[in-house]
Write an enzyme that holds these catalytic residues in place. Structure first.
Site, PDB file in Angstrom:
ATOM      1  N   GLN A 340      46.531  47.787  44.063  1.00  0.00           N
ATOM      2  CA  GLN A 340      46.253  46.953  42.900  1.00  0.00           C
ATOM      3  C   GLN A 340      44.950  47.358  42.221  1.00  0.00           C
ATOM      4  O   GLN A 340      44.805  47.220  41.002  1.00  0.00           O
ATOM      5  CB  GLN A 340      46.198  45.483  43.323  1.00  0.00           C
ATOM      6  CG  GLN A 340      46.160  44.507  42.158  1.00  0.00           C
ATOM      7  CD  GLN A 340      46.217  43.060  42.610  1.00  0.00           C
ATOM      8  OE1 GLN A 340      46.260  42.775  43.804  1.00  0.00           O
ATOM      9  NE2 GLN A 340      46.220  42.138  41.674  1.00  0.00           N
ATOM     10  N   TRP A 356      40.106  46.111  33.973  1.00  0.00           N
ATOM     11  CA  TRP A 356      41.314  46.195  33.151  1.00  0.00           C
ATOM     12  C   TRP A 356      41.144  47.311  32.124  1.00  0.00           C
ATOM     13  O   TRP A 356      41.101  47.098  30.922  1.00  0.00           O
ATOM     14  CB  TRP A 356      41.602  44.853  32.493  1.00  0.00           C
ATOM     15  CG  TRP A 356      42.005  43.790  33.485  1.00  0.00           C
ATOM     16  CD1 TRP A 356      42.216  43.941  34.818  1.00  0.00           C
ATOM     17  CD2 TRP A 356      42.241  42.412  33.202  1.00  0.00           C
ATOM     18  NE1 TRP A 356      42.575  42.745  35.395  1.00  0.00           N
ATOM     19  CE2 TRP A 356      42.592  41.785  34.425  1.00  0.00           C
ATOM     20  CE3 TRP A 356      42.189  41.639  32.046  1.00  0.00           C
ATOM     21  CZ2 TRP A 356      42.891  40.427  34.519  1.00  0.00           C
ATOM     22  CZ3 TRP A 356      42.488  40.280  32.129  1.00  0.00           C
ATOM     23  CH2 TRP A 356      42.839  39.688  33.354  1.00  0.00           C
ATOM     24  N   ASP A 465      51.718  42.984  35.161  1.00  0.00           N
ATOM     25  CA  ASP A 465      51.273  41.609  35.325  1.00  0.00           C
ATOM     26  C   ASP A 465      51.120  40.892  33.977  1.00  0.00           C
ATOM     27  O   ASP A 465      51.155  41.510  32.918  1.00  0.00           O
ATOM     28  CB  ASP A 465      49.940  41.608  36.072  1.00  0.00           C
ATOM     29  CG  ASP A 465      49.664  40.322  36.812  1.00  0.00           C
ATOM     30  OD1 ASP A 465      50.536  39.440  36.822  1.00  0.00           O
ATOM     31  OD2 ASP A 465      48.571  40.208  37.404  1.00  0.00           O
ATOM     32  N   GLU A 468      52.157  36.000  29.727  1.00  0.00           N
ATOM     33  CA  GLU A 468      52.391  34.603  29.355  1.00  0.00           C
ATOM     34  C   GLU A 468      51.289  34.006  28.485  1.00  0.00           C
ATOM     35  O   GLU A 468      51.358  32.836  28.119  1.00  0.00           O
ATOM     36  CB  GLU A 468      52.537  33.736  30.619  1.00  0.00           C
ATOM     37  CG  GLU A 468      51.270  33.579  31.450  1.00  0.00           C
ATOM     38  CD  GLU A 468      50.928  34.769  32.314  1.00  0.00           C
ATOM     39  OE1 GLU A 468      49.763  34.902  32.725  1.00  0.00           O
ATOM     40  OE2 GLU A 468      51.823  35.598  32.565  1.00  0.00           O
ATOM     41  N   ASP A 532      51.735  33.695  41.349  1.00  0.00           N
ATOM     42  CA  ASP A 532      50.586  33.477  42.231  1.00  0.00           C
ATOM     43  C   ASP A 532      50.711  32.186  43.007  1.00  0.00           C
ATOM     44  O   ASP A 532      50.112  31.157  42.660  1.00  0.00           O
ATOM     45  CB  ASP A 532      49.293  33.459  41.410  1.00  0.00           C
ATOM     46  CG  ASP A 532      49.014  34.783  40.728  1.00  0.00           C
ATOM     47  OD1 ASP A 532      49.640  35.789  41.110  1.00  0.00           O
ATOM     48  OD2 ASP A 532      48.172  34.811  39.815  1.00  0.00           O
ATOM     49  N   HIS A 601      50.794  41.131  50.058  1.00  0.00           N
ATOM     50  CA  HIS A 601      49.631  40.952  49.179  1.00  0.00           C
ATOM     51  C   HIS A 601      48.492  40.418  50.046  1.00  0.00           C
ATOM     52  O   HIS A 601      48.692  39.498  50.843  1.00  0.00           O
ATOM     53  CB  HIS A 601      49.951  39.974  48.048  1.00  0.00           C
ATOM     54  CG  HIS A 601      49.033  40.087  46.864  1.00  0.00           C
ATOM     55  ND1 HIS A 601      47.656  40.096  46.979  1.00  0.00           N
ATOM     56  CD2 HIS A 601      49.293  40.204  45.538  1.00  0.00           C
ATOM     57  CE1 HIS A 601      47.114  40.210  45.777  1.00  0.00           C
ATOM     58  NE2 HIS A 601      48.084  40.276  44.882  1.00  0.00           N
TER      59      HIS A 601
END
Length: 745
Positions: A340, A356, A465, A468, A532, A601
């Protein structure tokens, strides 16, 4: 000291009082809109044929049936009541850390309906027109058109519109019954049966707690991020009922399904134009097939993903080597390592977070080529991470590119009302900016980044990911209103990733997994994950909610879904201690072995959680179930072919195969089926060592004891389920039984 204790006790008292008020005195919810129906005397009440559908205005009721079974009603209005209503209103969509709360104010409601004209049109559609009015004497016209869907003669389309200058809310109200159960609506975490609920459909961050108290209250108190039972990354305006009724909207605007009344259901959509379809079939499987004819279907996962575990890690090259050695001592079948933090870690208030800025951090993952090559020889893949946000990396010493600066300069970012990059508070970042997917140049630029920085670096997959969090007050490049594009954004985000795979000839070889979705996401994404979850046992945000999410989403076309093994959200601070313990991890491992994708995870705070590699006990347990998962690969690939052909989910609620057995309607997360041959009852309560499972009619074999159960009529039984032996039953005579017998010895 006494003063400090007194202050502390006062604070606790205040929190308890306010929490109690929050729980026992919830926000007021508006009642459904109800009105009368008047039919003009000039209308001839005859049966109209729309393709193979029949539409009949009988007395004061509209009735729809299908010629395959004319006596069965698939949709009907409530006798004497209006089935079309409209309103004007204002809504404020408040965003906090990707979660949206809606504050609504109604201005005018037209609740009474008259039908003044019905006629067949030259295109063989049926048009109905009339007037909506209210007690104040205000009126607006409406038009309702029914037509046969072009794709399938068991899908009836409807188009409802009114004067958009007057109305920006539309309602469709129709008959239901007290004993009708509603399933689907995309990914729902708290409940499988939504009868009796008022369900908003809005793509949103799910929140922390989602009704688990007092966590939800405190999360709302300090950051307005607690969420509610209905908040979801992937809500969809679609359902199937226990009476084989099914309907979905094609709209992307905010919509509410009110299923609280005993005798009717009401849909409210924030639009002046409502489009949808009514489906006709006699089984859930066929209704899912008809629905996914429209949405598209998820493809078969690459074969390598089925050969073992995907190990989620953060920490760099040496960490990967260390964990590989640990797991190798127990012969864990490993399909890949999911890194990740491949783009590097940055400090944040919530612990180490990710940069990011989508490029490989060679200081964090040193000797990358050597690492990649050594694992390629072992047939182990690497997976990465990407999302549609960018942050400025002017303070990252080793950045080779500043993607935020590039996108800003090119005009590729979503903007605010000042036409500046919209800075959103998402995750632990307060300055992230979203890429504008209405801009074709921005999409191509982003695809080039994924190809160059992920695929060309040797990654075979990635988590795609977020998706939304498009703000409702954002401005988009092509002028599309954000309220229309918000729910579409995750579909477009999945499409960008899918195009990368297609354009680089990697179909069937590469995979990406998404958490946000909407109606057409099944046709774009390759794999879903449930988001999550809290590292807890609860039904709103913990391990139970992950099962409910897989089952509900499967009804709505998300045929390939899975969860983070062990959960994600860790809150190790007073007054909570949500840290993953050994038992929770081991039970989540057992559950995940019967899903399409077996991925671990470490959680948002790895050091606070027990990991699969923590000790000999957890590694041995993980190894055993990773082998069990790998042994089921041939069976799962058959199920994935069904998913690709007909939209059937791999993980299934028993309702799909036993729709006439009323006992399965109440199952929320207690058990599920893998295909049609395996019934799984995972252990979802701490310290439990038995499970109570419902076995439908048929011959079943308990995996661990090999005991046969000849069930003449569906019944519940209790079986031992110590750690390592969850409740698993297989249909007698199934080849799957022979695949798994080695694990029962």
């Amino acid at each position: 000291m006494k003063k400090t204790i007194s202050i502390f006790l006062c604070l606790i008292t205040v929190v308890l009082i306010v929490t109690a008020g929050y729980i026992f005195f919830p926000k007021s919810i508006p009642d459904p809109v109800e009105g009368s129906l008047t039919i003009s005397k000039d209308i001839t009440k005859v049966k109209y044929a729309i393709g193979k559908f029949y539409i009949l205005l009988k007395d004061d009721q509209l009735i729809i049936s299908h010629q395959d079974n004319p006596g069965r009603i698939i949709w009907q209005s409530v006798a004497g009541h209006s089935f079309v209503q409209a309103a004007t209103g204002k809504a404020e969509f408040k965003q906090v850390v990707g979660r949206f709360a809606v504050e609504e104010e109604k201005e005018c409601i037209w609740n009474d309906q008259s039908i003044e004209k019905i006629e067949m049109m030259p295109d063989e559609s049926l048009m109905m027109q009339g007037t909506l009015s209210n007690a104040q004497g205000l009126e607006t016209g409406y038009t309702l058109v029914f037509s046969e869907s072009n794709e399938n003669n068991k899908r009836l389309s409807f188009h409802l519109t009114t004067d958009y200058l007057k109305a920006n809310r539309l309602y469709l109200t129709y008959e239901s019954s007290q004993d009708e159960h509603f399933f689907g609506f995309g990914e729902q975490y708290s409940y499988f049966d939504l009868k009796g609920k008022r369900l908003p459909v809005l793509v949103s961050e799910q929140g922390s707690g989602r009704g688990l108290q007092p966590l939800t209250f405190l999360a709302d108190l300090f950051s307005d991020a607690g969420g509610e039972w209905h908040t979801t990354y992937a809500g969809v305006p679609h359902y199937i009922t226990s009476k084989m009724h099914s309907l979905f909207l094609e709209n992307t605007e905010y919509t509410i399904f009110d299923m609280r009344p005993d005798d009717f259901i009401q849909i409210e959509s924030y639009t002046g134009i409502m489009n949808g379809q009514i489906l006709s079939a006699s089984t859930p499987a066929k209704l899912i097939e008809l629905y996914t004819d429209y949405t598209g279907r998820m493809p078969i996962l690459p074969h390598w993903t089925q050969e073992g575990a995907i190990i989620g890690l953060k920490g760099g090259t040496e960490k990967v080597k260390e964990i590989y050695r640990k797991l190798g001592q127990y012969n864990v079948p490993i399909a890949g390592f999911w890194l990740q933090d491949w783009a590097g870690q940055r400090p944040s208030s919530n612990g180490p977070d990710l940069w990011w800025n989508w490029e490989l951090d060679h200081d964090h993952y040193t000797d990358w080529e050597a690492l990649k090559n050594s694992f390629e020889k072992k047939d182990i893949r690497f997976l990465g991470y990407v999302n549609p946000f960018l942050i400025d990396v002017d303070k990252k010493d080793n950045a080779r590119r500043n993607l935020y600066a590039e996108a800003k300069e090119k005009g590729y970012l979503v903007t605010d009302d000042a036409l500046k990059p919209y800075h959103s508070e998402v995750g632990s970042s307060s300055f992230a900016s979203l890429i504008d997917l209405t801009n074709d140049d921005a999409r191509q630029w982003l695809k080039d980044v994924i190809k160059t920085e992920l695929i060309d670096k040797g990654f075979s997959g990635w988590m795609a990911d977020f998706g939304e969090a498009l703000p409702y007050d954002a401005l988009l490049w092509d002028g599309t209103p954000a309220n229309n594009f918000h729910n579409r954004y995750p579909e477009e985000w999945a499409e960008v990733n899918r195009e990368v795979i297609k354009e680089n000839n990697l179909e069937g070889e590469a995979v990406f997994f998404t958490r946000a979705g909407f109606t057409r996401s099944p046709g774009e994404t390759t794999l879903m994950y449930t988001g999550d979850q809290l590292v807890s046992w609860d039904e709103h945000d913990g391990i139970k909610s992950a099962v409910t999410a897989m089952l509900s989403s499967g009804i709505s076309g998300f045929s390939l879904n899975h969860s983070d093994i062990g959960g994600y959200t860790t809150i190790p601070h007073w007054p909570f201690d949500y840290s993953r313990n050994e038992e929770l991890l081991m039970r989540w491992v057992e559950l995940s072995a019967f899903t399409p994708f077996f991925r671990t995870h470490e959680g948002n705070k790895p050091e606070e959680n027990v990991q699969v590699y923590s000790n000999k006990k957890t590694i041995a347990h993980f190894a055993n179930f990773a082998r069990l998962y790998a042994s089921l690969a041939p069976y799962r690939e058959k199920l994935m072919q069904e998913a690709a052909n007909k939209g059937l989910p791999v993980v299934r609620h028993p309702f799909i195969h036993y729709p006439n057995d009323e006992n399965v309607y109440s199952i929320t997360n207690e058990q599920f089926m893998l295909g049609d041959e395996i019934m799984v009852a995972p252990v979802l309560n701490e310290a439990d060592s038995t499970v109570n499972i419902y076995l439908p009619k048929g011959d079943w074999v308990h995996l661990w004891s090999s005991k046969d159960y000849e069930i003449k009529k569906g019944t519940r039984i209790t079986v031992d389920a110590p750690i390592g032996k969850p409740g698993v039953f297989i249909k007698s005579g199934s080849p799957v039984l022979y695949m798994l017998q080695q694990f029962a010895e």
